[in-house]
Enzyme design. Sequence first.
Site, mmCIF file in Angstrom:
data_model
loop_
_atom_site.group_PDB
_atom_site.id
_atom_site.type_symbol
_atom_site.label_atom_id
_atom_site.label_comp_id
_atom_site.label_asym_id
_atom_site.label_seq_id
_atom_site.Cartn_x
_atom_site.Cartn_y
_atom_site.Cartn_z
ATOM 1 N N HIS A 159 1.000 1.598 -5.088
ATOM 2 C CA HIS A 159 2.238 1.706 -5.872
ATOM 3 C C HIS A 159 3.456 1.458 -4.974
ATOM 4 C CE1 HIS A 159 -0.516 4.473 -8.236
ATOM 5 N NE2 HIS A 159 -0.123 3.619 -9.160
ATOM 6 N N ALA A 202 0.534 9.831 -9.533
ATOM 7 C CA ALA A 202 -0.456 9.920 -8.443
ATOM 8 C C ALA A 202 -0.253 8.715 -7.510
ATOM 9 C CB ALA A 202 -1.882 10.001 -8.985
#
Length: 306
Positions: free
Chosen positions: A55, A50
């Site tokens: 990230h 996800a």
Amino acid sequence: MTASRTAPLTRSDYAPGQATVHSDPARLARVTRTLRAAGRRIALVPTMGALHDGHRELIQHARRLPNTIVVVSIFVNPLQFGPNEDFDRYPRSFAADLAACEEERAELVFAPQVADLYRDGAAVTLNAGPLGDELEGAVRPGHFGGVLTVVAKLFNIVGPDFALFGEKDYQQLVLIRRMARDLDFDLSVVGVPTVREDDGLALSSRNVYLTGPQRTSALALSAALAAGAHVSAGGADAVLGAARAVLAASPEVELDYLELRATDLGPAPAEGDARLLIAARVGATRLIDNAPVLLGSPDQDTDASR
Ligand code: PAF
């Protein structure tokens, strides 16, 4: 040493400039070991998928480390979810995650199945120690033991020189540093500042659970941190008072804890660097956030105030 441990890499093992996906731990271990033997350094970005801009920031940070090949692991780790938590409905979006890894030019993606990592179940696991039972651990018993177990396994499989984690999960970062030290992992644990939306909301894979009005309510978390940090010159009571005043104006935010701690999550110092941490429920969604504060110093803006 078997032939397969030393065989040269093929383009299905590692293709420079492309994101090669592996699910077999032994095969990935051979690839990273061979690359290290050839003089490359390995940076690991552990994720549960996800992937969002937080990230991406970790991957970008990893890529800036010289001579480094970035490995992104994507694995929703059952061991770190309690029986009544969101393991089954945790967002899973492998195709989009792989596209993000390709865009950010991560060259290895490790995406095992549960049976690849926990072949015969998980009889032997790590204990996170006393800090593992505080803050998040008090609300989520066993959570950090599950996190440390999977992270230690990833360290053993990937053999990274660097492992990157977001400061958003600050207690997790502190515990992983502690584990690396206590268990003698020969690597650097790198913490990367939290990425926020323009209005201050910390990016989290769980933000997708929020409805529009809940998302607005959730802004109280970062606003409370920013208000606390803004009066840090006045010391701990001022910080906590200012943060609580913001939360009091948002009754739909159900507070689990608001705590001021030392940067290693021991008791807060009277002066100097500290960390303000918050966890709260907005509807059925549990959110966490934190910010650095400099106690007894002139007014400051934190990364939570953006
Ligand atoms: O922060 C996360 O996404 C997870 O806790 C981690 C570190 C990938 C371990 O499953």
